[in-house]
Write a protein that holds these residues in place. Structure first.
Motif, PDB file in Angstrom:
ATOM      1  N   GLN A  13       0.825  -1.205   0.000  1.00 51.26           N
ATOM      2  CA  GLN A  13       0.000   0.000   0.000  1.00 51.26           C
ATOM      3  C   GLN A  13       0.860   1.256   0.000  1.00 51.26           C
ATOM      4  O   GLN A  13       0.556   2.240  -0.702  1.00 51.26           O
ATOM      5  CB  GLN A  13      -0.939   0.003   1.213  1.00 51.26           C
ATOM      6  CG  GLN A  13      -1.936  -1.137   1.246  1.00 51.26           C
ATOM      7  CD  GLN A  13      -2.753  -1.210  -0.033  1.00 51.26           C
ATOM      8  OE1 GLN A  13      -3.368  -0.228  -0.449  1.00 51.26           O
ATOM      9  NE2 GLN A  13      -2.763  -2.378  -0.663  1.00 51.26           N
ATOM     10  N   ASP A  14       1.942   1.243   0.780  1.00 54.19           N
ATOM     11  CA  ASP A  14       2.826   2.407   0.814  1.00 54.19           C
ATOM     12  C   ASP A  14       3.507   2.626  -0.533  1.00 54.19           C
ATOM     13  O   ASP A  14       3.710   3.769  -0.967  1.00 54.19           O
ATOM     14  CB  ASP A  14       3.878   2.234   1.912  1.00 54.19           C
ATOM     15  CG  ASP A  14       3.303   2.403   3.310  1.00 54.19           C
ATOM     16  OD1 ASP A  14       2.298   3.132   3.452  1.00 54.19           O
ATOM     17  OD2 ASP A  14       3.852   1.808   4.255  1.00 54.19           O
ATOM     18  N   ALA A  15       3.855   1.540  -1.213  1.00 55.94           N
ATOM     19  CA  ALA A  15       4.555   1.666  -2.497  1.00 55.94           C
ATOM     20  C   ALA A  15       3.686   2.325  -3.559  1.00 55.94           C
ATOM     21  O   ALA A  15       4.197   3.012  -4.454  1.00 55.94           O
ATOM     22  CB  ALA A  15       5.017   0.287  -2.965  1.00 55.94           C
ATOM     23  N   THR A  16       2.392   2.117  -3.475  1.00 53.30           N
ATOM     24  CA  THR A  16       1.479   2.686  -4.480  1.00 53.30           C
ATOM     25  C   THR A  16       0.747   3.931  -3.983  1.00 53.30           C
ATOM     26  O   THR A  16      -0.139   4.448  -4.668  1.00 53.30           O
ATOM     27  CB  THR A  16       0.445   1.628  -4.904  1.00 53.30           C
ATOM     28  OG1 THR A  16      -0.285   1.185  -3.741  1.00 53.30           O
ATOM     29  CG2 THR A  16       1.126   0.425  -5.542  1.00 53.30           C
ATOM     30  N   ASP A  17       1.138   4.428  -2.824  1.00 53.93           N
ATOM     31  CA  ASP A  17       0.486   5.608  -2.235  1.00 53.93           C
ATOM     32  C   ASP A  17       0.907   6.868  -2.989  1.00 53.93           C
ATOM     33  O   ASP A  17       2.088   7.216  -3.017  1.00 53.93           O
ATOM     34  CB  ASP A  17       0.884   5.713  -0.753  1.00 53.93           C
ATOM     35  CG  ASP A  17       0.424   7.004  -0.099  1.00 53.93           C
ATOM     36  OD1 ASP A  17      -0.496   7.659  -0.635  1.00 53.93           O
ATOM     37  OD2 ASP A  17       0.985   7.346   0.963  1.00 53.93           O
ATOM     38  N   PRO A  18      -0.033   7.597  -3.606  1.00 55.79           N
ATOM     39  CA  PRO A  18       0.353   8.801  -4.354  1.00 55.79           C
ATOM     40  C   PRO A  18       0.875   9.925  -3.466  1.00 55.79           C
ATOM     41  O   PRO A  18       1.474  10.881  -3.977  1.00 55.79           O
ATOM     42  CB  PRO A  18      -0.945   9.208  -5.058  1.00 55.79           C
ATOM     43  CG  PRO A  18      -2.042   8.591  -4.259  1.00 55.79           C
ATOM     44  CD  PRO A  18      -1.479   7.315  -3.714  1.00 55.79           C
ATOM     45  N   LEU A  19       0.668   9.815  -2.153  1.00 56.91           N
ATOM     46  CA  LEU A  19       1.126  10.855  -1.229  1.00 56.91           C
ATOM     47  C   LEU A  19       2.377  10.443  -0.459  1.00 56.91           C
ATOM     48  O   LEU A  19       2.787  11.138   0.474  1.00 56.91           O
ATOM     49  CB  LEU A  19       0.010  11.196  -0.226  1.00 56.91           C
ATOM     50  CG  LEU A  19      -1.305  11.720  -0.806  1.00 56.91           C
ATOM     51  CD1 LEU A  19      -2.327  11.924   0.312  1.00 56.91           C
ATOM     52  CD2 LEU A  19      -1.089  13.011  -1.574  1.00 56.91           C
ATOM     53  N   LYS A  20       3.004   9.339  -0.831  1.00 55.09           N
ATOM     54  CA  LYS A  20       4.070   8.769   0.001  1.00 55.09           C
ATOM     55  C   LYS A  20       5.249   9.721   0.202  1.00 55.09           C
ATOM     56  O   LYS A  20       5.894   9.702   1.258  1.00 55.09           O
ATOM     57  CB  LYS A  20       4.553   7.455  -0.593  1.00 55.09           C
ATOM     58  CG  LYS A  20       5.154   7.562  -1.990  1.00 55.09           C
ATOM     59  CD  LYS A  20       5.513   6.185  -2.533  1.00 55.09           C
ATOM     60  CE  LYS A  20       6.045   6.289  -3.966  1.00 55.09           C
ATOM     61  NZ  LYS A  20       6.334   4.937  -4.527  1.00 55.09           N
ATOM     62  N   ILE A 398      -6.962   5.312  25.124  1.00 52.42           N
ATOM     63  CA  ILE A 398      -5.783   5.629  24.325  1.00 52.42           C
ATOM     64  C   ILE A 398      -6.274   6.078  22.948  1.00 52.42           C
ATOM     65  O   ILE A 398      -7.005   5.353  22.275  1.00 52.42           O
ATOM     66  CB  ILE A 398      -4.846   4.412  24.184  1.00 52.42           C
ATOM     67  CG1 ILE A 398      -4.296   3.991  25.553  1.00 52.42           C
ATOM     68  CG2 ILE A 398      -3.686   4.743  23.233  1.00 52.42           C
ATOM     69  CD1 ILE A 398      -3.485   2.704  25.525  1.00 52.42           C
ATOM     70  N   ARG A 399      -5.889   7.281  22.561  1.00 49.69           N
ATOM     71  CA  ARG A 399      -6.271   7.809  21.247  1.00 49.69           C
ATOM     72  C   ARG A 399      -5.079   7.692  20.304  1.00 49.69           C
ATOM     73  O   ARG A 399      -3.955   8.053  20.666  1.00 49.69           O
ATOM     74  CB  ARG A 399      -6.694   9.280  21.344  1.00 49.69           C
ATOM     75  CG  ARG A 399      -7.801   9.569  22.323  1.00 49.69           C
ATOM     76  CD  ARG A 399      -8.253  11.028  22.252  1.00 49.69           C
ATOM     77  NE  ARG A 399      -7.126  11.955  22.375  1.00 49.69           N
ATOM     78  CZ  ARG A 399      -7.210  13.266  22.165  1.00 49.69           C
ATOM     79  NH1 ARG A 399      -8.354  13.806  21.795  1.00 49.69           N
ATOM     80  NH2 ARG A 399      -6.148  14.047  22.304  1.00 49.69           N
ATOM     81  N   VAL A 400      -5.334   7.204  19.100  1.00 51.84           N
ATOM     82  CA  VAL A 400      -4.306   7.135  18.074  1.00 51.84           C
ATOM     83  C   VAL A 400      -4.891   7.700  16.783  1.00 51.84           C
ATOM     84  O   VAL A 400      -6.075   7.529  16.504  1.00 51.84           O
ATOM     85  CB  VAL A 400      -3.792   5.701  17.857  1.00 51.84           C
ATOM     86  CG1 VAL A 400      -3.010   5.225  19.068  1.00 51.84           C
ATOM     87  CG2 VAL A 400      -4.928   4.733  17.567  1.00 51.84           C
ATOM     88  N   ALA A 401      -4.045   8.377  16.009  1.00 49.62           N
ATOM     89  CA  ALA A 401      -4.547   9.041  14.805  1.00 49.62           C
ATOM     90  C   ALA A 401      -3.495   8.964  13.699  1.00 49.62           C
ATOM     91  O   ALA A 401      -2.592   9.806  13.637  1.00 49.62           O
ATOM     92  CB  ALA A 401      -4.914  10.491  15.095  1.00 49.62           C
ATOM     93  N   PRO A 402      -3.589   7.982  12.812  1.00 48.46           N
ATOM     94  CA  PRO A 402      -2.692   7.965  11.653  1.00 48.46           C
ATOM     95  C   PRO A 402      -3.141   9.006  10.629  1.00 48.46           C
ATOM     96  O   PRO A 402      -4.243   8.919  10.088  1.00 48.46           O
ATOM     97  CB  PRO A 402      -2.848   6.545  11.103  1.00 48.46           C
ATOM     98  CG  PRO A 402      -4.198   6.091  11.563  1.00 48.46           C
ATOM     99  CD  PRO A 402      -4.473   6.810  12.851  1.00 48.46           C
ATOM    100  N   VAL A 403      -2.309  10.008  10.394  1.00 44.76           N
ATOM    101  CA  VAL A 403      -2.702  11.103   9.504  1.00 44.76           C
ATOM    102  C   VAL A 403      -2.041  10.937   8.137  1.00 44.76           C
ATOM    103  O   VAL A 403      -0.902  10.467   8.046  1.00 44.76           O
ATOM    104  CB  VAL A 403      -2.371  12.478  10.124  1.00 44.76           C
ATOM    105  CG1 VAL A 403      -3.082  12.657  11.458  1.00 44.76           C
ATOM    106  CG2 VAL A 403      -0.879  12.658  10.301  1.00 44.76           C
ATOM    107  N   PRO A 404      -2.725  11.312   7.082  1.00 46.48           N
ATOM    108  CA  PRO A 404      -2.267  10.930   5.742  1.00 46.48           C
ATOM    109  C   PRO A 404      -1.056  11.678   5.221  1.00 46.48           C
ATOM    110  O   PRO A 404      -0.380  11.179   4.316  1.00 46.48           O
ATOM    111  CB  PRO A 404      -3.495  11.207   4.868  1.00 46.48           C
ATOM    112  CG  PRO A 404      -4.295  12.227   5.618  1.00 46.48           C
ATOM    113  CD  PRO A 404      -4.078  11.915   7.058  1.00 46.48           C
ATOM    114  N   LEU A 405      -0.734  12.850   5.738  1.00 45.56           N
ATOM    115  CA  LEU A 405       0.407  13.582   5.202  1.00 45.56           C
ATOM    116  C   LEU A 405       1.730  12.917   5.556  1.00 45.56           C
ATOM    117  O   LEU A 405       2.690  12.984   4.778  1.00 45.56           O
ATOM    118  CB  LEU A 405       0.407  15.033   5.695  1.00 45.56           C
ATOM    119  CG  LEU A 405      -0.266  16.069   4.793  1.00 45.56           C
ATOM    120  CD1 LEU A 405      -0.298  17.428   5.466  1.00 45.56           C
ATOM    121  CD2 LEU A 405       0.426  16.178   3.438  1.00 45.56           C
TER     122      LEU A 405
END
Length: 425
Positions: A13-20, A398-405
């Motif tokens: 998924q990371d390899a094809t992520d346009p925002l990587k 516990i709060r976790v937040a993976p953010v796309p940037l």
């Protein structure tokens, strides 16, 4: 998406992520010489690497020009705040003339309530969510007192049904209808800071207007996180901070939205200051306030240029990435996180984690809140010791937040691996 809780899936998924490539444009805090799993963009976003240059430009112009920097800096300070409406408008779904960067969040909330909380003899109550962020609660209480009301009477707090973690939209709308003739203002967070629930802002605004009340939102956990259409939803006002998902630095300049129909009404009461005065005659220093007919008319003071420079460094990245792409990646990241946590729960003999963030696509953003059913503090400390930067909220979340940037699918997989190992011990 057909999620798989494997490292191979995450890396694919990371390899094809346009925002990587955006991840490389942020400073990632380190732990034992490696990148942390930084999942607290919902509390303080990471620093863009360009921030130092943006601030440095203003420091250089200050050193070189002194006061003349207001007119002759590379980005003249007199007009610096005018750089922001076009950058903020796509993030919050507004017209440029409806947004302004100014002050801090709770300052803006008070300023906007000075305009939109206008209690009358029978219509004086404020309807809000129970367990709103404390600063909001204090603002509502103090505004009620300033107008001569007791908060226990004037502030109506809606809580979820017994045994539930989220407010149902139908319960919010029913309460608006029930108290309609008494309501002066309906105000919610766009996203509840504790559970991560996204409220149906359009339905709430429509219902408030149907009973004759104004409607506003605190978007601290929403701006830069979820899809917003403030103008189209006919929201009266909103405010937000910039140091969470907008990555603009601790305590950085905040923002406000005032709907176009109100911006162009110079008779609307407000707390006035000279930077909200019409630009053409501002420096004539005349008495009697004449408001700029945009959201700028709610400004009090001239721009805090150094913090605004940090804000602009991040907003330029948002403009480059585009909200549509960011929202698409956010949905995929959070969906993967839900899947990973479900796998972990399925592998435990005794359930340790209850996810209290709604699963419906429109009802959550980046944040996932984990109610720890056992040994929550121990688990949180162990996560910190293993290089996971998460967020604890009393009594046991516990709060976790993976953010796309700047977060990756591998971050999510690594987090799952670490917490699974902790629980296994």
């Amino acid at each position: 998406m057909n999620y798989q809780n494997t490292l191979e899936f995450a890396r694919q998924q990371d390899a094809t992520d346009p925002l990587k490539e955006f991840r490389s444009r942020f400073h990632i805090p380190q732990h034992n010489g490696r990148d942390t799993v930084y999942f607290t963009g919902n509390s303080l976003g990471l620093q863009p690497k360009a921030t130092r240059d943006y601030i440095g430009q203003e420091l250089d112009d200050w050193a070189r020009l002194g006061v003349e920097g207001h007119f002759h800096a590379q980005n003249p300070w007199l007009h610096y705040h005018e750089l922001f409406p076009s950058l903020l408008a796509p993030i919050v779904g507004a017209l440029p003339e409806e947004v302004v960067a100014m002050n801090q969040l709770t300052v803006n909330l008070h300023l906007l309530m000075a305009t939109f909380y206008r209690p009358a003899k029978e219509r004086y109550k404020i309807l809000c969510e129970a367990k709103a962020f404390p600063s909001d609660q204090y603002a509502f209480e103090s505004q009620a007192r300033l107008h001569g009301y007791e908060p226990a009477d004037a502030v109506i707090e809606l809580a979820p049904r017994e045994g539930e973690y989220h407010l149902r939209t139908e319960d919010i709308l029913a309460a608006i209808d029930q108290y309609g003739h008494e309501l002066a203002l309906v105000i919610f967070g766009g996203v509840n800071y504790y559970s991560g629930q996204v409220f149906n802002m359009q339905a709430i605004a429509d219902a408030a207007h149907n009973v004759g009340a104004f409607c506003g939102f605190d978007l601290a956990h929403a701006a830069g996180n979820i899809a917003l259409r403030l103008h189209d939803w006919d929201v009266d006002f909103a405010c937000w901070c910039s140091y969470k998902y907008l990555n603009s630095g601790p305590g950085s300049v905040a923002g406000a939205f005032i709907h176009q129909k109100h911006c162009t009404n110079p008779a609307l009461p407000r707390m006035a200051g000279w930077w909200g005065y019409e630009k053409e005659t501002r420096f004539q220093m005349k008495p009697l306030f004449k408001a700029i007919p945009t959201a700028e008319g709610w400004q009090l003071s001239n721009a805090p240029v150094l913090s605004m420079a940090a804000h602009r460094a991040s907003l330029d990245l948002f403009a480059e990435a585009g909200m549509e792409a960011l929202l698409a990646k956010s949905s995929a990241l959070t969906g993967f996180l839900f899947h990973v946590l479900d796998d972990i729960n399925a592998a435990q003999e005794v359930k340790m984690i209850e996810v209290i963030t709604p699963r419906a696509e429109e009802a959550h953003g980046c944040q996932v809140s984990m109610l720890m059913l056992q040994k929550g503090r121990d688990v949180f400390k162990a996560l910190s010791d293993r290089g996971v930067v998460a967020d604890w909220r009393e009594p046991n979340v516990i709060r976790v937040a993976p953010v796309p940037l700047y977060n990756s699918f591998e971050d999510v997989w690594t987090f799952g691996k670490i917490i699974s190992e902790i629980l296994g011990k």
